[in-house]
Write a protein that holds these residues in place. Sequence first.
Motif, PDB file in Angstrom:
ATOM      1  N   GLU A  50       0.693  -1.180   0.111  1.00 52.89           N
ATOM      2  CA  GLU A  50      -0.018  -0.020  -0.072  1.00 52.89           C
ATOM      3  C   GLU A  50       0.852   1.218   0.117  1.00 52.89           C
ATOM      4  N   LYS A  51       0.451   2.288  -0.539  1.00 50.14           N
ATOM      5  CA  LYS A  51       1.107   3.619  -0.520  1.00 50.14           C
ATOM      6  C   LYS A  51       0.938   4.284   0.754  1.00 50.14           C
ATOM      7  N   GLN A  52       1.640   5.021   1.128  1.00 49.85           N
ATOM      8  CA  GLN A  52       1.711   5.857   2.200  1.00 49.85           C
ATOM      9  C   GLN A  52       0.503   7.097   2.031  1.00 49.85           C
ATOM     10  N   ALA A  53      -0.019   7.515   2.987  1.00 50.68           N
ATOM     11  CA  ALA A  53      -1.127   8.478   2.899  1.00 50.68           C
ATOM     12  C   ALA A  53      -0.452  10.088   2.879  1.00 50.68           C
ATOM     13  N   TRP A  54       0.155  10.102   1.622  1.00 47.57           N
ATOM     14  CA  TRP A  54       0.788  11.402   1.209  1.00 47.57           C
ATOM     15  C   TRP A  54      -0.073  12.680   1.180  1.00 47.57           C
ATOM     16  N   ALA A  55       0.507  13.862   1.724  1.00 44.74           N
ATOM     17  CA  ALA A  55      -0.306  15.108   1.589  1.00 44.74           C
ATOM     18  C   ALA A  55       0.715  15.892   0.601  1.00 44.74           C
ATOM     19  N   LEU A  56       0.346  16.393  -0.606  1.00 42.94           N
ATOM     20  CA  LEU A  56       1.439  17.054  -1.453  1.00 42.94           C
ATOM     21  C   LEU A  56       1.362  18.738  -0.600  1.00 42.94           C
ATOM     22  N   VAL A  57       2.559  19.043  -0.717  1.00 48.33           N
ATOM     23  CA  VAL A  57       2.704  20.696  -0.410  1.00 48.33           C
ATOM     24  C   VAL A  57       2.805  21.565  -1.578  1.00 48.33           C
ATOM     25  N   ASP A  58       1.906  22.483  -1.554  1.00 51.62           N
ATOM     26  CA  ASP A  58       1.932  23.532  -2.921  1.00 51.62           C
ATOM     27  C   ASP A  58       2.976  24.390  -2.683  1.00 51.62           C
ATOM     28  N   ASP A  59       3.584  24.981  -3.802  1.00 44.19           N
ATOM     29  CA  ASP A  59       4.520  25.862  -3.894  1.00 44.19           C
ATOM     30  C   ASP A  59       5.680  25.499  -3.248  1.00 44.19           C
ATOM     31  N   SER A  60       6.257  24.262  -3.494  1.00 42.55           N
ATOM     32  CA  SER A  60       7.549  23.875  -2.901  1.00 42.55           C
ATOM     33  C   SER A  60       8.344  23.389  -3.773  1.00 42.55           C
TER      34      SER A  60
ATOM     35  N   LYS B  37      12.660  22.192  -5.044  1.00 43.56           N
ATOM     36  CA  LYS B  37      13.964  21.922  -4.637  1.00 43.56           C
ATOM     37  C   LYS B  37      14.634  21.012  -5.562  1.00 43.56           C
ATOM     38  N   THR B  38      15.822  21.256  -5.725  1.00 42.99           N
ATOM     39  CA  THR B  38      16.525  20.439  -6.812  1.00 42.99           C
ATOM     40  C   THR B  38      17.429  19.306  -6.039  1.00 42.99           C
ATOM     41  N   VAL B  39      17.169  18.278  -6.438  1.00 45.28           N
ATOM     42  CA  VAL B  39      17.964  16.936  -5.877  1.00 45.28           C
ATOM     43  C   VAL B  39      18.413  16.182  -6.954  1.00 45.28           C
ATOM     44  N   CYS B  40      19.666  15.986  -6.857  1.00 47.27           N
ATOM     45  CA  CYS B  40      20.501  15.169  -7.969  1.00 47.27           C
ATOM     46  C   CYS B  40      20.122  15.723  -9.438  1.00 47.27           C
ATOM     47  N   GLY B  41      19.971  17.030  -9.636  1.00 45.91           N
ATOM     48  CA  GLY B  41      19.644  17.569 -10.932  1.00 45.91           C
ATOM     49  C   GLY B  41      18.246  17.787 -11.288  1.00 45.91           C
ATOM     50  N   TYR B  42      17.395  17.272 -10.554  1.00 41.16           N
ATOM     51  CA  TYR B  42      16.008  17.069 -10.773  1.00 41.16           C
ATOM     52  C   TYR B  42      15.024  18.112 -10.039  1.00 41.16           C
ATOM     53  N   GLU B  43      14.158  18.795 -10.671  1.00 41.81           N
ATOM     54  CA  GLU B  43      13.231  19.693 -10.176  1.00 41.81           C
ATOM     55  C   GLU B  43      12.313  18.842  -9.222  1.00 41.81           C
ATOM     56  N   CYS B  44      12.102  18.940  -7.881  1.00 44.13           N
ATOM     57  CA  CYS B  44      11.270  18.211  -7.034  1.00 44.13           C
ATOM     58  C   CYS B  44      10.328  19.057  -6.346  1.00 44.13           C
ATOM     59  N   GLN B  45       9.122  18.522  -5.853  1.00 42.64           N
ATOM     60  CA  GLN B  45       8.234  18.987  -5.021  1.00 42.64           C
ATOM     61  C   GLN B  45       8.194  18.045  -3.748  1.00 42.64           C
ATOM     62  N   LEU B  46       7.455  18.856  -2.744  1.00 38.05           N
ATOM     63  CA  LEU B  46       7.530  18.202  -1.518  1.00 38.05           C
ATOM     64  C   LEU B  46       6.272  17.619  -1.083  1.00 38.05           C
ATOM     65  N   ALA B  47       6.214  16.501  -0.191  1.00 35.76           N
ATOM     66  CA  ALA B  47       4.976  15.615   0.176  1.00 35.76           C
ATOM     67  C   ALA B  47       5.424  15.374   1.711  1.00 35.76           C
ATOM     68  N   THR B  48       4.175  15.070   2.450  1.00 35.95           N
ATOM     69  CA  THR B  48       4.369  14.698   3.794  1.00 35.95           C
ATOM     70  C   THR B  48       3.533  13.375   4.119  1.00 35.95           C
ATOM     71  N   CYS B  49       3.890  12.402   5.091  1.00 36.26           N
ATOM     72  CA  CYS B  49       2.971  11.545   5.764  1.00 36.26           C
ATOM     73  C   CYS B  49       3.458  11.125   6.829  1.00 36.26           C
ATOM     74  N   THR B  50       2.608  10.440   7.751  1.00 35.29           N
ATOM     75  CA  THR B  50       2.860   9.686   8.723  1.00 35.29           C
ATOM     76  C   THR B  50       2.846   8.153   8.517  1.00 35.29           C
ATOM     77  N   PHE B  51       3.821   7.313   8.792  1.00 37.11           N
ATOM     78  CA  PHE B  51       3.857   6.086   8.321  1.00 37.11           C
ATOM     79  C   PHE B  51       4.427   5.168   9.680  1.00 37.11           C
ATOM     80  N   ARG B  52       3.628   4.446  10.244  1.00 36.15           N
ATOM     81  CA  ARG B  52       4.321   3.517  11.415  1.00 36.15           C
ATOM     82  C   ARG B  52       5.060   4.080  12.088  1.00 36.15           C
ATOM     83  N   GLY B  53       4.813   5.007  12.844  1.00 33.55           N
ATOM     84  CA  GLY B  53       5.169   5.832  14.256  1.00 33.55           C
ATOM     85  C   GLY B  53       5.923   7.025  13.671  1.00 33.55           C
ATOM     86  N   ARG B  54       6.306   7.299  12.600  1.00 33.19           N
ATOM     87  CA  ARG B  54       7.153   8.451  12.280  1.00 33.19           C
ATOM     88  C   ARG B  54       6.529   9.399  11.396  1.00 33.19           C
TER      89      ARG B  54
END
Length: 261
Positions: A140-150, A152-169
């Motif tokens: 099953e996928k995590q219950a992600w919440a996408l964050v608007d207007d976020s 960041k560049t990681v490893c040369g790729y433009e990225c967006q942010l998401a958050t979730c709570t999964f099994r205690g963290r």
Amino acid sequence: MKRITIPFTLLLALQAAQAQIETITQVIEPALLECRYKWVQKKDTLGTDIVVDTMVLRIGKNVSQCYPQSTFFVDSLVNTPDGRELFGKLFDAAMEDTTGTIVIPTSKIVNEFYYKNYPKGKLTTWAPRATVYQIEEDYEKQAWALVDDSVKTVCGYECQLATCTFRGRTYKAWYTTQLPYPEGPWKFNGLPGLITEVYDTKNHYHFTLVSIKKNNLTPVCFYDIRSDLQPEVEKISRIDFLKQLPRIDKYDFMETDYHQY
């Protein structure tokens, strides 16, 4: 200071050990992408004691596999017919070394292999210990919440942010739609693009994408790593498995929800 090096015969033995991997490999399907992540685990409150490993993520059309590089190397040695002898030679060389240049090969963070959607609809964890355990749970996928207007560049790729709570963290994940694979390291998945960085909000565990390979890929494989003394693998629930693990690190395991049971 006298320099101590690994004997040439031992280097040849290590090269031969790579060929042994073929005897424990079951090809599942062709790979479409191979990713490598830097995996950092913090072990003290100041962050001065950390463990670093490389996590390999291999993505196919239907199945993905993920495992720590150090674990793959060690387990392919000690659980193949000639591997235990090779491991013993490495161990002896490290014990005789007085300079610290030869290190005993060990798994650095976890010695587990993760297979998503294998079998279909399941996430299988293959955990070689003194006994090899197989843990099967719903994929099953995590219950992600996408964050608007976020952005960041990681490893040369433009990225967006998401958050979730999964099994205690609680986790923050950066993902890129430039690589349209709903995958990530460890058990993470389900975002509209590849996860390039993910970490819990206390930063006890942190994964960062460091390389992508698109051509000449190793297939997605199941590594049937087990001792020849254990023909049958012991199946166990995720919670029971976590409960029986020894607590070594201050910050517990990535999944802390077993405390609820």
